[in-house]
Write a protein that holds these residues in place. Sequence first.
Motif, PDB file in Angstrom:
ATOM      1  N   VAL A  26     -21.438   9.054  -3.412  1.00 35.99           N
ATOM      2  CA  VAL A  26     -20.486   9.249  -2.317  1.00 35.99           C
ATOM      3  C   VAL A  26     -20.970   8.407  -1.132  1.00 35.99           C
ATOM      4  CG1 VAL A  26     -19.396  10.909  -0.767  1.00 35.99           C
ATOM      5  CG2 VAL A  26     -19.951  11.569  -3.130  1.00 35.99           C
ATOM      6  N   HIS A  27     -20.068   7.664  -0.509  1.00 34.01           N
ATOM      7  CA  HIS A  27     -20.454   6.720   0.540  1.00 34.01           C
ATOM      8  C   HIS A  27     -20.346   7.373   1.920  1.00 34.01           C
ATOM      9  CE1 HIS A  27     -20.143   3.795  -2.654  1.00 34.01           C
ATOM     10  NE2 HIS A  27     -18.866   4.109  -2.837  1.00 34.01           N
ATOM     11  N   PRO A  28     -21.459   7.584   2.618  1.00 29.15           N
ATOM     12  CA  PRO A  28     -21.383   8.123   3.981  1.00 29.15           C
ATOM     13  C   PRO A  28     -20.810   7.078   4.940  1.00 29.15           C
ATOM     14  CG  PRO A  28     -23.590   8.398   3.025  1.00 29.15           C
ATOM     15  CD  PRO A  28     -22.861   7.429   2.170  1.00 29.15           C
ATOM     16  N   GLY A  60      -5.852  12.580  -9.463  1.00 30.80           N
ATOM     17  CA  GLY A  60      -5.853  11.147  -9.720  1.00 30.80           C
ATOM     18  C   GLY A  60      -5.751  10.313  -8.458  1.00 30.80           C
ATOM     19  N   PRO A  61      -6.617  10.523  -7.468  1.00 32.35           N
ATOM     20  CA  PRO A  61      -6.447   9.846  -6.183  1.00 32.35           C
ATOM     21  C   PRO A  61      -6.930   8.396  -6.220  1.00 32.35           C
ATOM     22  CG  PRO A  61      -8.449  11.151  -6.139  1.00 32.35           C
ATOM     23  CD  PRO A  61      -7.808  11.391  -7.483  1.00 32.35           C
ATOM     24  N   ASP A  62      -6.469   7.626  -5.229  1.00 28.48           N
ATOM     25  CA  ASP A  62      -6.990   6.275  -5.037  1.00 28.48           C
ATOM     26  C   ASP A  62      -8.299   6.310  -4.250  1.00 28.48           C
ATOM     27  OD1 ASP A  62      -4.731   4.767  -6.201  1.00 28.48           O
ATOM     28  OD2 ASP A  62      -3.609   5.642  -4.527  1.00 28.48           O
ATOM     29  N   LEU A  63      -8.470   7.340  -3.432  1.00 26.54           N
ATOM     30  CA  LEU A  63      -9.649   7.468  -2.581  1.00 26.54           C
ATOM     31  C   LEU A  63      -9.891   8.940  -2.303  1.00 26.54           C
ATOM     32  CD1 LEU A  63     -10.561   5.326   0.481  1.00 26.54           C
ATOM     33  CD2 LEU A  63     -10.336   7.776   0.817  1.00 26.54           C
ATOM     34  N   ILE A  64     -11.150   9.326  -2.153  1.00 26.70           N
ATOM     35  CA  ILE A  64     -11.508  10.710  -1.836  1.00 26.70           C
ATOM     36  C   ILE A  64     -12.191  10.737  -0.480  1.00 26.70           C
ATOM     37  CG2 ILE A  64     -12.857  12.729  -2.530  1.00 26.70           C
ATOM     38  CD1 ILE A  64     -12.647  11.601  -5.439  1.00 26.70           C
ATOM     39  N   ALA A  79       0.812  -1.218   0.000  1.00 21.72           N
ATOM     40  CA  ALA A  79       0.000   0.000   0.000  1.00 21.72           C
ATOM     41  C   ALA A  79       0.843   1.264   0.000  1.00 21.72           C
ATOM     42  CB  ALA A  79      -0.925  -0.009   1.200  1.00 21.72           C
ATOM     43  N   HIS A  80       2.152   1.147  -0.109  1.00 17.75           N
ATOM     44  CA  HIS A  80       3.043   2.322  -0.117  1.00 17.75           C
ATOM     45  C   HIS A  80       2.692   3.222  -1.303  1.00 17.75           C
ATOM     46  CE1 HIS A  80       6.747   4.597   0.555  1.00 17.75           C
ATOM     47  NE2 HIS A  80       6.902   4.593  -0.763  1.00 17.75           N
ATOM     48  N   GLY A  81       2.523   4.504  -1.034  1.00 25.20           N
ATOM     49  CA  GLY A  81       2.192   5.462  -2.086  1.00 25.20           C
ATOM     50  C   GLY A  81       0.708   5.637  -2.319  1.00 25.20           C
ATOM     51  N   TYR A  82      -0.135   5.021  -1.491  1.00 30.06           N
ATOM     52  CA  TYR A  82      -1.578   5.157  -1.628  1.00 30.06           C
ATOM     53  C   TYR A  82      -1.967   6.622  -1.420  1.00 30.06           C
ATOM     54  CZ  TYR A  82      -6.489   3.691  -1.249  1.00 30.06           C
ATOM     55  OH  TYR A  82      -7.835   3.492  -1.453  1.00 30.06           O
ATOM     56  N   ARG A  83      -2.817   7.153  -2.314  1.00 32.20           N
ATOM     57  CA  ARG A  83      -3.132   8.580  -2.307  1.00 32.20           C
ATOM     58  C   ARG A  83      -4.588   8.828  -1.925  1.00 32.20           C
ATOM     59  NH1 ARG A  83      -1.688   9.779  -8.232  1.00 32.20           N
ATOM     60  NH2 ARG A  83      -2.542   7.665  -8.293  1.00 32.20           N
ATOM     61  N   ILE A  84      -4.773   9.642  -0.884  1.00 33.35           N
ATOM     62  CA  ILE A  84      -6.099  10.040  -0.435  1.00 33.35           C
ATOM     63  C   ILE A  84      -6.258  11.535  -0.686  1.00 33.35           C
ATOM     64  CG2 ILE A  84      -7.699  10.167   1.505  1.00 33.35           C
ATOM     65  CD1 ILE A  84      -6.091   7.963   2.865  1.00 33.35           C
ATOM     66  N   LEU A 118     -16.977  12.836  -9.291  1.00 38.50           N
ATOM     67  CA  LEU A 118     -15.746  12.523  -8.565  1.00 38.50           C
ATOM     68  C   LEU A 118     -15.221  11.149  -9.004  1.00 38.50           C
ATOM     69  CD1 LEU A 118     -16.658  13.745  -4.967  1.00 38.50           C
ATOM     70  CD2 LEU A 118     -14.916  14.733  -6.480  1.00 38.50           C
ATOM     71  N   GLU A 119     -13.916  11.080  -9.198  1.00 35.16           N
ATOM     72  CA  GLU A 119     -13.309   9.842  -9.711  1.00 35.16           C
ATOM     73  C   GLU A 119     -12.152   9.412  -8.818  1.00 35.16           C
ATOM     74  OE1 GLU A 119     -12.037  10.795 -13.632  1.00 35.16           O
ATOM     75  OE2 GLU A 119     -14.072  11.063 -14.428  1.00 35.16           O
ATOM     76  N   ALA A 120     -12.247   8.185  -8.319  1.00 35.76           N
ATOM     77  CA  ALA A 120     -11.173   7.600  -7.522  1.00 35.76           C
ATOM     78  C   ALA A 120     -11.284   6.075  -7.595  1.00 35.76           C
ATOM     79  CB  ALA A 120     -11.244   8.063  -6.073  1.00 35.76           C
ATOM     80  N   ARG A 121     -10.152   5.410  -7.563  1.00 35.92           N
ATOM     81  CA  ARG A 121     -10.116   3.958  -7.729  1.00 35.92           C
ATOM     82  C   ARG A 121     -10.967   3.234  -6.692  1.00 35.92           C
ATOM     83  NH1 ARG A 121      -5.610   0.140  -6.383  1.00 35.92           N
ATOM     84  NH2 ARG A 121      -4.567   1.968  -5.515  1.00 35.92           N
ATOM     85  N   HIS A 122     -10.933   3.702  -5.441  1.00 35.13           N
ATOM     86  CA  HIS A 122     -11.693   3.060  -4.373  1.00 35.13           C
ATOM     87  C   HIS A 122     -12.868   3.896  -3.882  1.00 35.13           C
ATOM     88  CE1 HIS A 122      -7.828   0.604  -3.674  1.00 35.13           C
ATOM     89  NE2 HIS A 122      -8.723  -0.152  -4.296  1.00 35.13           N
TER      90      HIS A 122
END
Length: 431
Positions: free
Chosen positions: A300-302, A241-245, A208-213, A269-273
């Motif tokens: 968007v997930h509450p 270009g995040p992995d998660l917002i 998970a190194h480099g994971y971007r929020i 909104l666009e994010a991998r997860h």
Amino acid sequence: MIFVLVIAAIFALLGAVHRYLWRRLVRDTTAPGGAARRTGTVLAVVLPLLVLAAFVAPRAGAPFPLQQAFAWPGYLWLALVLYLTLALLAGEAVRAVWLRLPARRADAGERAALPVAPAPPAAGASPAASPAAGAAPRAERHPAAEESPAAEESPAASPSRRLFVARSVAVGASAAAAATVGYGTYSVLSGPRTKRITVPLAKLPRAAHGYRIAVVSDIHLGPILGRAHTERVVAAVNRTGPDLIAIVGDLVDGTVADLGPAAEPLRRLEARHGSFFVTGNHEYFSGVQEWVDHVRELGVHPLRNARVELPGFDLAGVNDISGENHADGPDYARALGDRDPARASVLMAHQPVMIHEAVRHGVDLQLSGHTHGGQLWPGNLVAAAANPTVAGLDRYGDTQLYVTRGAGAWGPPVRVGAPPDVTVVQLAARG
């Protein structure tokens, strides 16, 4: 009752400040009875009423177009009041120096020009050397006369001089305040800046190194900041270009009925997860359940005292502490209690003061907003008195806290000394 007392206190403060502004900007710079003074006096009464109307209209359920009509002039004037007052207070020193320095020079010149009493004639001197017979003798100036008010008068203290100084200070203060508010408004309306930080987590696996929020908070959709503002924020987030917002509260200042269209761009909104959301204190003024349901519809997930497992770490979210007044407060045990303590954990919690519970529950990183970084200098000093961290990354025990300055603005659409941001938090594995 508390609301009424708050309004009364605000009205009293606004009244005192506007009286000071009227004295310095109107009374001291205009002629009595003139059109300029009458106009300035009317504005000194109307403008604070606009501020109060901007503040009260949403809470009184006024139609949304009316809220917008009051919000723009009322809140912009409120920001101008702050910097006009600060500039004029600084101008008091300038005024004092400007008026006194010329007075001292004038007094010195007056003393140099005073006639000197003649010395008595020497013994044996001829009468011709003495004053002519019948001439009035010159009076010797008494030292006490130098201390009299008449001796203090100078061109610097004349009405024309005082008017010149008053107008100069007023123009300088007004120009400085207008420039400051203009720049601060541009800072908000041009969209948030992108910040990037790296946060090492001891339990994060190498995979998970480099994971971007992408962390965004305090968007504050409302009577001033609408759909165009949301589009700017969404564009800024997607560019990273995040992995998660992570949207950490204070999304809105108003109802779904009024602001639903303004929030619509969140669908993009666009994010991998995916994108996640926790409530802030302003959601509890705006119909929290309706907004929770609406952001879910927007994709968007509450996270309401809940947790999800992601590759390499757990993401948890707790309700804002303001929810305690609505039987909907944070529940750390529910969000964090049964997790695997060997896994890294990231907690979304709107207010930085929630860090103390995060430490007790062994959280590795808390993501927060709420402070706006102070929004309007010197508001950062006030924010620092109420929050453990105003902006940036800090450590509390084994828990790190990151506080974003937020992407919008509350009240005046103005930021001074605290530009809006979207922060990319990049997680790093140790070793």
